[in-house]
Design an enzyme around this catalytic site. Structure first.
Site: not given
Length: 391
Positions: A221, A254, A279
């Protein structure tokens, strides 16, 4: 407080003991821990499954509260929210903001970190990020790293006991000034994490090798995706991980990562270098709706946080550390011992915390009681139960 003996299945980074006993001493540390057959004290209280308290090194908020508000009471409320769900130690993560706002937020976090809170310091995730891979960070606040600004953060991060509470900073390694910033931070014993980056595989690999304790901010990410002709930072990170040469964060909720991706990364890790991070932002533990992440407006739908600006981007998580461990074990098929280590002993060691992160004699009694479905039912921190058992 008197000594307390707890009986059940012990899940630790060292392994699983199906019939064990753990003693909590009056000083809040762990005494005996081992097989029930070796316990000679008072009759222990059966509690089910015990694991170490979770350590989350990347957390922006939760329970309707944020660590970015400059308000120590807000920081404490975030800590209380995550503590009630099993996170006994955490870093408060800051998003990109103006220099005065970051200094005010660091100061507020430092004032909480010196009070015995689960918050032990801060992680400054922005503003030294690649604009093309900024994620939910406000582009108006992105800038190259400068030594003077870093020095200001470090000065603001000293708590009442003289300890440095700026514990981690994320950098895009390709930015001008990034190597010098990384060197300054490491001289100050601050963990440097690489992320939000457009670096190529070679450049990112070189940057990892230049660090004493390399870490990758939420792998996959905030960076170029893996491509077979443009491998990028993902390939460099996985190569280093397979050699035991870096730690990597995973948001295994997920949403940010597919379960198969999580399973793959754990399979590549030979030496406990995966770190599970939430996060989490203000919406963690809250109903769907609209929220703010720093100066960015966010909408949460079905537990997924997206920025309202175009193009939309994932804007942090809405899960807790305990949810990540559960998903790793129940849905991603990760070995339970490895999953627990990634949320306990590995992040604790990365931060230099040698008094927690496992179930061992002499360590602080930070514990979670989990049910057969890997849901947290009770939390202990420093030998004290937190709240009431979850039914």
């Amino acid at each position: 407080m008197t000594a307390l003996a707890l009986a059940g299945r012990l899940v630790t980074p060292a392994g699983i003991l199906d019939e064990g006993v753990l003693e909590v001493r009056p000083d809040g540390t762990i005494g005996y821990v081992g097989p029930a057959s070796g316990w000679s004290g008072s009759t222990p209280e059966p509690v089910g499954t015990l694991a170490p308290g979770y350590v989350d090194i990347h957390c922006h908020g939760g329970g309707g509260h944020t660590v970015t508000s400059h308000d120590p009471a807000e920081v404490a409320a975030v800590a209380d929210h995550h503590l009630s769900r099993g996170t006994t130690t955490m870093l408060a993560s800051l998003v990109s903001a103006s220099p005065p706002d970051l200094v005010a937020a660091i100061t507020a976090i430092a004032s909480v970190a010196g009070t015995g809170s689960p918050v032990i310091g801060c992680h400054v995730e922005g503003p030294f990020l690649d604009p093309a891979h900024r994620g939910a960070h406000d582009p108006a606040h992105l800038r190259p790293p400068e030594s003077d600004e870093l020095a200001t953060w470090l000065a603001a991060g000293v708590d009442n006991a003289g300890r440095q509470t700026v514990r981690m900073v994320t950098l895009a390694p390709e930015l001008p000034g990034a190597p010098a910033a990384a060197e300054l931070l490491e001289r100050s014993a601050v963990l440097v994490a690489l992320g939000h980056t457009g670096a190529d595989a070679r450049g990112f690999g070189e940057a990892l090798r230049s660090l004493r304790r390399p870490l990758v901010t939420h792998l996959f990410n905030g960076m170029e995706p893996l491509h077979h002709r443009r491998p990028g930072p993902v390939a460099a990170s996985l190569d280093a991980l397979a050699r035991g040469a870096t730690h990597v964060e995973l948001i295994a909720d997920g949403v940010h990562l597919a379960d198969e991706t999580v399973h793959l990364v754990f399979a590549l890790d030979p030496g406990r270098h995966v770190v599970l991070v939430s996060d989490a932002m203000v919406a963690a533990g809250m109903p769907d709706g609209e929220f703010e992440l720093g100066s960015v407006h966010v909408r949460v739908t079905d537990g997924r946080a997206w920025t309202l600006a175009e193009p939309p981007s994932l804007a942090g998580g809405t899960s807790h550390a305990a949810d990540l461990v559960r998903r790793c074990v129940v849905q991603a098929g990760v070995d339970p011992v490895a999953a627990v280590a990634a949320a306990t002993s590995t992040p604790a060691a990365l931060l230099g915390l040698d008094d927690r992160g496992s179930l061992a004699t002499g360590l602080r009694a930070d514990l979670v009681v989990i049910d057969p479905d890997w849901r947290v039912r009770r939390v202990m921190r420093g030998g004290d139960w937190v709240g009431e058992p979850v039914s």
